[in-house]
Design an enzyme around this catalytic site. Structure first.
Site, PDB file in Angstrom:
ATOM      1  N   GLY A  28       0.872  -1.179   0.000  1.00 39.42           N
ATOM      2  CA  GLY A  28       0.000   0.000   0.000  1.00 39.42           C
ATOM      3  C   GLY A  28       0.903   1.219   0.000  1.00 39.42           C
ATOM      4  O   GLY A  28       1.951   1.197   0.648  1.00 39.42           O
ATOM      5  N   THR A  30       1.584   4.269   1.261  1.00 46.59           N
ATOM      6  CA  THR A  30       2.288   4.866   2.410  1.00 46.59           C
ATOM      7  C   THR A  30       3.067   3.809   3.207  1.00 46.59           C
ATOM      8  O   THR A  30       4.088   4.122   3.811  1.00 46.59           O
ATOM      9  CB  THR A  30       1.291   5.587   3.338  1.00 46.59           C
ATOM     10  OG1 THR A  30       0.172   4.715   3.559  1.00 46.59           O
ATOM     11  CG2 THR A  30       0.811   6.894   2.729  1.00 46.59           C
ATOM     12  N   ARG A 101     -11.751  -3.408  -0.563  1.00 45.23           N
ATOM     13  CA  ARG A 101     -11.194  -2.505   0.454  1.00 45.23           C
ATOM     14  C   ARG A 101     -12.211  -1.494   0.960  1.00 45.23           C
ATOM     15  O   ARG A 101     -11.883  -0.646   1.787  1.00 45.23           O
ATOM     16  CB  ARG A 101      -9.958  -1.775  -0.095  1.00 45.23           C
ATOM     17  CG  ARG A 101     -10.273  -0.797  -1.202  1.00 45.23           C
ATOM     18  CD  ARG A 101      -9.068  -0.255  -1.942  1.00 45.23           C
ATOM     19  NE  ARG A 101      -8.114   0.456  -1.144  1.00 45.23           N
ATOM     20  CZ  ARG A 101      -7.114   1.177  -1.671  1.00 45.23           C
ATOM     21  NH1 ARG A 101      -6.972   1.257  -2.990  1.00 45.23           N
ATOM     22  NH2 ARG A 101      -6.268   1.810  -0.895  1.00 45.23           N
ATOM     23  N   LYS A 223       7.766  14.209  -9.936  1.00 45.54           N
ATOM     24  CA  LYS A 223       8.274  13.011 -10.623  1.00 45.54           C
ATOM     25  C   LYS A 223       7.589  12.907 -11.982  1.00 45.54           C
ATOM     26  O   LYS A 223       6.467  13.361 -12.155  1.00 45.54           O
ATOM     27  CB  LYS A 223       7.940  11.766  -9.791  1.00 45.54           C
ATOM     28  CG  LYS A 223       8.594  11.724  -8.434  1.00 45.54           C
ATOM     29  CD  LYS A 223       7.845  10.806  -7.466  1.00 45.54           C
ATOM     30  CE  LYS A 223       6.655  11.506  -6.848  1.00 45.54           C
ATOM     31  NZ  LYS A 223       5.837  10.669  -5.970  1.00 45.54           N
ATOM     32  N   ALA A 254       7.381   2.644  -7.713  1.00 46.79           N
ATOM     33  CA  ALA A 254       8.521   3.502  -8.110  1.00 46.79           C
ATOM     34  C   ALA A 254       8.436   4.823  -7.343  1.00 46.79           C
ATOM     35  O   ALA A 254       9.409   5.277  -6.728  1.00 46.79           O
ATOM     36  CB  ALA A 254       8.501   3.752  -9.614  1.00 46.79           C
ATOM     37  N   GLY A 255       7.252   5.433  -7.375  1.00 46.28           N
ATOM     38  CA  GLY A 255       7.079   6.721  -6.692  1.00 46.28           C
ATOM     39  C   GLY A 255       7.189   6.587  -5.176  1.00 46.28           C
ATOM     40  O   GLY A 255       7.726   7.470  -4.504  1.00 46.28           O
ATOM     41  N   ASP A 256       6.688   5.481  -4.633  1.00 51.47           N
ATOM     42  CA  ASP A 256       6.742   5.274  -3.172  1.00 51.47           C
ATOM     43  C   ASP A 256       8.194   5.162  -2.693  1.00 51.47           C
ATOM     44  O   ASP A 256       8.559   5.710  -1.644  1.00 51.47           O
ATOM     45  CB  ASP A 256       5.988   4.000  -2.771  1.00 51.47           C
ATOM     46  CG  ASP A 256       4.545   3.998  -3.242  1.00 51.47           C
ATOM     47  OD1 ASP A 256       3.975   5.106  -3.408  1.00 51.47           O
ATOM     48  OD2 ASP A 256       3.984   2.903  -3.450  1.00 51.47           O
TER      49      ASP A 256
END
Ligand code: AMP
Length: 299
Positions: A28, A30, A101, A223, A254-256
C-alpha cells in the site's frame, strides 16, 4: 529523526502458478514508503499509522510491519473490521487488479482525534497521501487535516504525495478539492506529473509545482516517470535528468520508493539535488524488479 507514515496497507494476493495458488503479501502506497525508508536508512525511526482489526490477517499484517522494523505502536484498533485485499490477475503477461477494500479497518484510522494528535506529536515528519484522504469519510478527512495543520503549526514537517486515484473517490471535483486541501497543510508535496496533468490539466511539471506552492507548500518535487524531474525548494529550482535503466519490468511502487529517499533526506540536512539523485537510484532499481517491495539498496 522520527517519521510517521499514515495510510492503508492491504493484503496482496498474487498468482504463483496455473493451478490457482496465490501468495499473500502486504503493500500500500504509504506502507511501501515506510518500508523503503527503513531499507534506505535503518537509523531512522519509522512508524506506520493505519487501522487494523483483531482477526488473523490483521495480526499477520501487524507482524509484517514489525518484521520491517517499523513501529506499529500507533496503529488504531478497529475490532469489527479487517484488512483490505487486492488480487492480481495475469492474462498474457498483463496484470489487472481486483479490490476488496471498501470496508477496510484502515478507513477508520482517523476515528480517534486524540490518538492521531498524540501520534503526530511523537514524530518530526509526517507523511500521508491522496489515497490516505480518499479512503476516509468526510469526518475522517477533517480530523486528519486538522491534526496535520496543528502539527505543522507546532513545527512538524508535513509531506504529501497526491497519488490521484479517481476510482477511490466519489467524483473528480471532490478528489481535486480534497487533494488541494491536503497540499494546503503540507510543507513538501511529491506529485507524479502524469496524474497531475490528467486531472488538474497542468501544462508542464512547473505548472504542477506552482499550483502546490500557491497552496502553501515550500518544497515540491515533480516526478515524471523516465522524464526529467522538476523541483523547487526555498534553496531554488531545477531539473534532474533521470538516469536510464536497462530493463523496466514493473513500475509498481517507483514513486513510493522515490518518496522514501526524499523523506530520509529531509531530516539529514543533505541537499535536495543529492536526495533526488539517490531517489532516482533506488526507484530505478525498483522498476527493474517485480512487485511493490523490492529488496534493493541504492548504496
Ligand atoms: P513516477 O511516479 O512514475 O513518475 O516515478 C517515480 C520515479 O521512479 C521517477 O522519478 C524515476 O526516478 C523512477 N522511474 C519511474 N519510471 C522509470 C523508468 N521507466 N525508468 C527509470 N526510472 C523510472
Amino acid at each position: 529523526m522520527k517519521i510517521l507514515s499514515i495510510g492503508e496497507c492491504m493484503g496482496e494476493l498474487s498468482p504463483q502458478d496455473e493451478a490457482g495458488t496465490f501468495r499473500l503479501q502486504f503493500a500500500g502506497d504509504t506502507f511501501n514508503t515506510a518500508w523503503y525508508l527503513k531499507r534506505f536508512n535503518g537509523d531512522i525511526d519509522v512508524s506506520f499509522l493505519t487501522g487494523l482489526g483483531t482477526d488473523a490477517i490483521s495480526e499477520k499484517l501487524r507482524d509484517a510491519i514489525s518484521d520491517a522494523n517499523i513501529s506499529a505502536a500507533h496503529v488504531v484498533d478497529v475490532p469489527d473490521r479487517t484488512v483490505g485485499l487486492y488480487l492480481i490477475s495475469l492474462e498474457n503477461g498483463e496484470r489487472s487488479f481486483s479490490y476488496w477494500r471498501g470496508q477496510s479497518a484502515a478507513r477508520r484510522l482517523a476515528s480517534d482525534p486524540n490518538a492521531l494528535k498524540h501520534a503526530i506529536e511523537d514524530h518530526d515528519l509526517i507523511y500521508f497521501s491522496g489515497i490516505t484522504l480518499a479512503i476516509l469519510d468526510a469526518d475522517g478527512r477533517d480530523t486528519l487535516l486538522c491534526a496535520l495543520r496543528a502539527g505543522r503549526a507546532d513545527g512538524k514537517t508535513i509531506a504529501f504525495d497526491p497519488n490521484l486515484r479517481l476510482r477511490l473517490w466519489d467524483d473528480t471535483d471532490t478528489m481535486l478539492q480534497v487533494i488541494m486541501a491536503g497540499a494546503a497543510v503540507s510543507d513538501v508535496v511529491l506529485p507524479s506529473f502524469e496524474d497531475e496533468a490528467t486531472w488538474f490539466k497542468d501544462a508542464d511539471p512547473k505548472a504542477t509545482a506552482d499550483r502546490y506552492l500557491a497552496a502553501g507548500a515550500s518544497t515540491v518535487v515533480v516526478k515524471n516517470g523516465s522524464d526529467d524531474i522538476y523541483y523547487v525548494s526555498p534553496d531554488g529550482e531545477g531539473t534532474h535528468v533521470v538516469p536510464p535503466v536497462a530493463n523496466v519490468i514493473d513500475t509498481t511502487a517507483a514513486g513510493d520508493s522515490f518518496n522514501a529517499v526524499i523523506l530520509a533526506g529531509l531530516g539529514e540536512g543533505t541537499s535536495l539535488q543529492d536526495d533526488i539523485a539517490e531517489a532516482c537510484k533506488l526507484s530505478g532499481a525498483v522498476v527493474q524488479a517485480r512487485g511493490a517491495l523490492v529488496s534493493v539498496t541504492s548504496n
